[in-house]
Scaffold this motif. Structure first.
Motif, PDB file in Angstrom:
ATOM      1  N   SER A  61       0.696  -1.011  -0.200  1.00 59.23           N
ATOM      2  CA  SER A  61      -0.169   0.096   0.215  1.00 59.23           C
ATOM      3  C   SER A  61       1.084   1.313  -0.050  1.00 59.23           C
ATOM      4  O   SER A  61       1.988   1.297   0.424  1.00 59.23           O
ATOM      5  CB  SER A  61      -0.975  -0.118   1.225  1.00 59.23           C
ATOM      6  N   THR A  62       0.178   2.390  -0.584  1.00 62.07           N
ATOM      7  CA  THR A  62       0.952   3.575  -0.409  1.00 62.07           C
ATOM      8  C   THR A  62       0.626   4.279   1.029  1.00 62.07           C
ATOM      9  O   THR A  62      -0.106   3.817   1.837  1.00 62.07           O
ATOM     10  CB  THR A  62       0.426   4.636  -1.547  1.00 62.07           C
ATOM     11  N   GLU A  63       1.645   5.263   1.095  1.00 63.07           N
ATOM     12  CA  GLU A  63       1.496   5.876   2.362  1.00 63.07           C
ATOM     13  C   GLU A  63       0.030   6.436   2.698  1.00 63.07           C
ATOM     14  O   GLU A  63      -0.603   6.393   3.754  1.00 63.07           O
ATOM     15  CB  GLU A  63       2.330   7.040   2.891  1.00 63.07           C
ATOM     16  N   LYS A  64      -0.610   6.988   1.533  1.00 64.48           N
ATOM     17  CA  LYS A  64      -2.056   7.453   1.768  1.00 64.48           C
ATOM     18  C   LYS A  64      -3.054   6.531   1.697  1.00 64.48           C
ATOM     19  O   LYS A  64      -3.924   6.560   2.817  1.00 64.48           O
ATOM     20  CB  LYS A  64      -2.558   8.299   0.312  1.00 64.48           C
ATOM     21  N   GLN A  65      -2.823   5.333   1.381  1.00 63.89           N
ATOM     22  CA  GLN A  65      -3.813   4.131   1.476  1.00 63.89           C
ATOM     23  C   GLN A  65      -3.608   3.619   2.846  1.00 63.89           C
ATOM     24  O   GLN A  65      -4.654   3.031   3.558  1.00 63.89           O
ATOM     25  CB  GLN A  65      -3.585   3.081   0.417  1.00 63.89           C
ATOM     26  N   TRP A  66      -2.481   3.830   3.512  1.00 66.66           N
ATOM     27  CA  TRP A  66      -2.202   3.062   5.008  1.00 66.66           C
ATOM     28  C   TRP A  66      -2.844   4.134   5.797  1.00 66.66           C
ATOM     29  O   TRP A  66      -3.688   3.635   6.814  1.00 66.66           O
ATOM     30  CB  TRP A  66      -0.792   3.136   5.014  1.00 66.66           C
ATOM     31  N   GLU A  67      -2.722   5.318   5.759  1.00 59.87           N
ATOM     32  CA  GLU A  67      -3.244   6.418   6.567  1.00 59.87           C
ATOM     33  C   GLU A  67      -5.002   6.469   6.293  1.00 59.87           C
ATOM     34  O   GLU A  67      -5.652   6.340   7.556  1.00 59.87           O
ATOM     35  CB  GLU A  67      -2.795   7.710   6.325  1.00 59.87           C
ATOM     36  N   HIS A 126      -1.882  -1.464  14.944  1.00 59.27           N
ATOM     37  CA  HIS A 126      -1.598  -0.856  13.419  1.00 59.27           C
ATOM     38  C   HIS A 126      -0.015  -1.102  13.451  1.00 59.27           C
ATOM     39  O   HIS A 126       0.669  -0.414  14.134  1.00 59.27           O
ATOM     40  CB  HIS A 126      -1.737   0.496  13.436  1.00 59.27           C
ATOM     41  N   GLU A 159       3.141  -0.278  11.999  1.00 58.78           N
ATOM     42  CA  GLU A 159       3.684   0.530  10.843  1.00 58.78           C
ATOM     43  C   GLU A 159       4.610   0.145   9.995  1.00 58.78           C
ATOM     44  O   GLU A 159       4.638   0.597   9.052  1.00 58.78           O
ATOM     45  CB  GLU A 159       4.102   1.741  11.901  1.00 58.78           C
ATOM     46  N   ARG A 160       5.638  -0.606  10.591  1.00 58.73           N
ATOM     47  CA  ARG A 160       6.814  -1.150  10.077  1.00 58.73           C
ATOM     48  C   ARG A 160       6.027  -1.721   8.554  1.00 58.73           C
ATOM     49  O   ARG A 160       6.728  -1.526   7.475  1.00 58.73           O
ATOM     50  CB  ARG A 160       7.541  -2.115  10.643  1.00 58.73           C
ATOM     51  N   LYS A 172      -5.941   3.165   8.453  1.00 63.77           N
ATOM     52  CA  LYS A 172      -5.799   3.253   9.801  1.00 63.77           C
ATOM     53  C   LYS A 172      -7.122   4.096  10.477  1.00 63.77           C
ATOM     54  O   LYS A 172      -7.688   3.881  11.610  1.00 63.77           O
ATOM     55  CB  LYS A 172      -4.604   3.815  10.141  1.00 63.77           C
ATOM     56  N   LYS A 206       2.876  -1.975   7.605  1.00 63.38           N
ATOM     57  CA  LYS A 206       1.651  -1.305   6.953  1.00 63.38           C
ATOM     58  C   LYS A 206       0.577  -2.265   6.900  1.00 63.38           C
ATOM     59  O   LYS A 206      -0.012  -2.823   5.895  1.00 63.38           O
ATOM     60  CB  LYS A 206       1.778  -0.657   5.675  1.00 63.38           C
TER      61      LYS A 206
END
Length: 103
Positions: free
Chosen positions: A2-8, A76, A78-79, A11, A81
């Motif tokens: 996933s991209t950072e945006k998808q991950w955020e 969650h 983070e490492r 969450k 995702k």
């Protein structure tokens, strides 16, 4: 991945304690990887130690691929995702109850 945006977004969609019905994508002896509705690009993970159903299937038998499973978001990661989940009470609650019951 996933991209950072998808991950955020995932969450936000799945905060700690959220209850959700996920679908098992892949089953391994140590746990299952899940597809979470609304966030297919983010992986859900249910490890064997977090699978403690109080009713229904044998707790020693993880659900098979394609099976729906009701889970609670517990962490969650983070490492990786990754949304970690559990079924039933958390393992430390079970251990604490068993200790109290013996006392």
């Amino acid at each position: 991945m996933s991209t950072e945006k998808q991950w955020e977004e995932a969450k936000s969609l799945y905060p700690l304690g959220a209850e959700v019905q996920a679908t098992v994508k892949v089953k391994f002896p140590f746990g299952v990887f899940l597809e979470l509705p609304g966030a297919p690009e983010v992986t859900g993970f249910l490890d064997i130690a977090s699978y403690n159903p109080t009713t229904g299937p044998d707790p020693a038998s993880l659900p098979d691929a394609g099976s729906p499973v009701d889970v609670v978001v517990s962490f969650h990661n983070e490492r990786d995702k990754q949304i970690r989940v559990r079924v039933g009470p958390a393992a430390h609650h079970i251990a604490n109850k068993e200790t109290r019951d013996r006392a």
